[in-house]
Design an enzyme around this catalytic site. Sequence first.
Site, mmCIF file in Angstrom:
data_model
loop_
_atom_site.group_PDB
_atom_site.id
_atom_site.type_symbol
_atom_site.label_atom_id
_atom_site.label_comp_id
_atom_site.label_asym_id
_atom_site.label_seq_id
_atom_site.Cartn_x
_atom_site.Cartn_y
_atom_site.Cartn_z
ATOM 1 C CD GLU A 1 -3.275 -0.918 1.710
ATOM 2 O OE1 GLU A 1 -3.795 0.196 1.553
ATOM 3 O OE2 GLU A 1 -3.831 -1.843 2.306
ATOM 4 C CD GLU B 1 -3.786 -1.952 9.128
ATOM 5 O OE1 GLU B 1 -3.013 -2.926 9.023
ATOM 6 O OE2 GLU B 1 -4.422 -1.475 8.173
#
Length: 953
Positions: free
Chosen positions: A493, A773
């Site tokens: 990402e 995260e």
Amino acid sequence: MAQIAARKLTCEYLTNPLGVGTKTPRLSWVLESKQRAAKQAAYQVLVASSEKALGDDAGDLWDSGRVASDESLHIIYAGKPLASTQKVWWKVRVWDGAGAESTSEPAMFQLGLLEPGDWKAQWIGKSEAPPEGPLPALPPTMLRKGFKLDKPVKQATVFATALGLYELHLNGKTVGDYRLAPEWTNYLKRVQYQTYDVTSMVKEGENAVGAFLADGWYAGRVGIVQVMGAPPYKLRGWYGNWPHLRFQMHVTYEDGSQATVISDESWKSTTDGPIRSSCIYDGERYDAQKEIPGWDAPGFNDAAWKPVNVRPEMPTTLVAQHNEPMRATQEVKPVGVKETSPGVFVYDFGQIIAGVCRMKVAGAGPGMKLRLRHAEMLKADGNIYLDNLRIDDKTGIGARQEDEYVTKGGQETWEPRFTYHGFRFVELSGVAKGSSWMPTLETLTARVIRSSSPETAAFVCSTPMLNKLWSNILWTQRDNLPSIPTDCPQRDERMGWTGDILSFGQTAMFNMDLAAFMTKWLQDLRDDQATDGRFADFAPMPFDPDKRMSGVPAWGDAGVFVPWYHWVNYGDRKLLADHFEAARRWVDWIHSNNPDLLWKNKRHNDYGDWLNGDTLVLTAFGYPKGGTEVPKDLFGTAFFYQSTAYVAKMAKIIGRSDEAAKYAKLAEDIKAAFNREYVAEDGTVKGNTQSGYALALDMGLLPAEKRPIAAQKMREAIAAYKDHMSTGFHTTVRLMKQLTGAGMNDVAYQLINYDTIPSWGYSIKQGATTIWERWDGWVEGRKERDGFQDPGMNSFCHYSIGAVGEWMVRTILGINPDEMQPAYRHVLIRPLPGGGLTYAKGYYDSIRGRIGVDWKISGDRLSVKVTVPANIVATLQLPAPSKDAVTESGKKVGEREAVEGVTFVGFVPAGQAPAAQESVGYATSAGQGLATFSLGSGTYAFEVAGYQAPAKR
Ligand code: BGC
């Protein structure tokens, strides 16, 4: 002697910048003073065409004259017209209130290439077009040219850029220390050029210039290509397929005559150099045996090299880079290395970083193929954990994070150039059996690579876990600044996810001076705004935002929130003016699709309060399985309201009063709709979630009489979740702030002090060195997957829930910006001790200077040292039993003008919220009243006698 001095002179936020992209740059300075209540009464800017003229006090380009003003930021150059490449020197004289003056040290700036015709250079690339198709990474191109300079050189400046990534060499040396230039932008709209002073690198006679030119983001992989369809995935070429370089050197000889050296058809190229492939995500392969000695030095015979492909134009616009360049900003040494199986060495750097390793090899002989694989975590068996990199060998996607080096023999030092990895652990393999060289702790050094925005804050307190949390937040930010604010540095990402920086934005601006960085990124965001006004889910957006990945609540809203944070912290009216139209279009787009003012339609990918309690796998710990996620339309409507309210404020600031009124009215209407639809008579916010209350309170959506009830219900929702947080990306710090604001600071401290899951402390107990995260990224005792969460989405370096850094600054240190007097013209300093802390100290280097707080509790005394920079005013609020309990440097200050620099403003007894509570958002801390003072600049030592520290929950 004046009481104040001007220091830290900047031009467009940068110190002595080269290649400034405007003829009317803005100049700023920071005022310093040892005196109390020092103010700038007037200033005079002198801008000169030479150092000598400036030394003689001749502002031959601009002499602003004495301007009676206390302003020290964003003074627009208003002198003689400046020309492309012109170098100027400037200084500022300031007067204090008593009329004494002082003059700053000189500073300089040099303009870039500002006229369209200034670029004479051609774009050059390798001779043949790269093959089309879903190819993996290709070898970078090497470019070179020998050239002659006829006379002694006085000054040489290089302007260079690439569609791709480049590294320049002159006469055998690397030019500058920038990494991954020209950085990531929407290359189809703009590409940044870099400016280098190379005067000391060139000489009269024979010279040579060389460059490595790699795919980078332009022609190489970008993250999550899988969102664009089914295999075979397009693995390169999202902006273009064929990297090209543009190079232009301006030389001024000692005798004043000029020469230029440009990229054109006279250069030569080869792809047969040592870098065999490079990719941001997969890594770099280097064969030292293929190095070409002397290629970047004069006298090299390039007859065997190929011609270059030449293009007079490429479909893009060149702009000067105005953010701090990416650099290797620091080095980290490994703390340990283990041979986990024969020939496999696992290094531990003790810290997750984003960057690369420099490798030193001595006497390994030629042809040894060494492999470096990078990971954030280890598996139970001590080997590196790669599952969360999402590598798929069949389709080629994922992020291999793998470098390869083939030795040439002798003493060798190498580091990859055109890639970066997110890692704490590195596996080195490939050491030949029986090799006389064996890896040691000295073999690898990690180098942190990021935009070199200056760090601006420090924090330390009596609770070690909170110090580690602070460090983890800061590191996560360092690891996510590759010229854009990214989600993570490891998997495929590494995008400029908008929602993440929306939640982390204020923390990020406390940690670093992001004025220039965000100016660049907000341009990226505008460049990729969809035609109907939707902001993209990430910027740059390599895919088509009209078709996908745009228009999501709390993601697209970053296009309004981030410029607003920028305004609050840096007071940049020009940025707001440049951005306003884009922000307005975003709000209009939501409105046009939701005429009843509830964001029910078109939420596109609708991520909601991402990674909230419902996404955790914690039933084993007795947590409920569902019911913690705030309804998505409510969530969207809250952001619709807040964006509209910000747009109204922006309009007012830039003088568009009709729009200010229009959007203020719209915001009020959305608020009314929100209350009608989602807020019950008894104050219940639909869904009855922690997040819903935190949002409604934090955004000021509720009528005053319902705020205390909603706060109470928020508290109950925490109790119902085993007294823990069930909030996600967008509501965690809001929950913390609103607990404090509602007089439940003890609960906020309880949450931040926890080490039970879910909490920041839990990850720290498991050894986290960055923010995870997910609260449950790795869980002790979890049977599945060795304790790891779903590897499809499990980064250990994601800053979003690190947004609590904002609460730490605002509450523990007590430093709060004031949006009504932005850029710290006024600051509210209100430390609120709690949670068993006995001291905390730190500072924030605001754009107007250092604001420092240092408090300590000893027995029933609270001592608070405060530093206020020159020219700003602080409001200090201290918890105290009475106004007479407060002294400064031993003197009572509960009277007007009792002590120089200190003005007593008022005292609110225990239990009574301050009148300004609604706007300020904080109530008094339990058992104490609140004493308020106004402070001028200076260093102060306050003491509160009879102080009663809040009990720890
Ligand atoms: C990213 C995020 C992002 C999210 C969108 C994830 O894959 O890593 O941080 O905001 O997608 O919900």
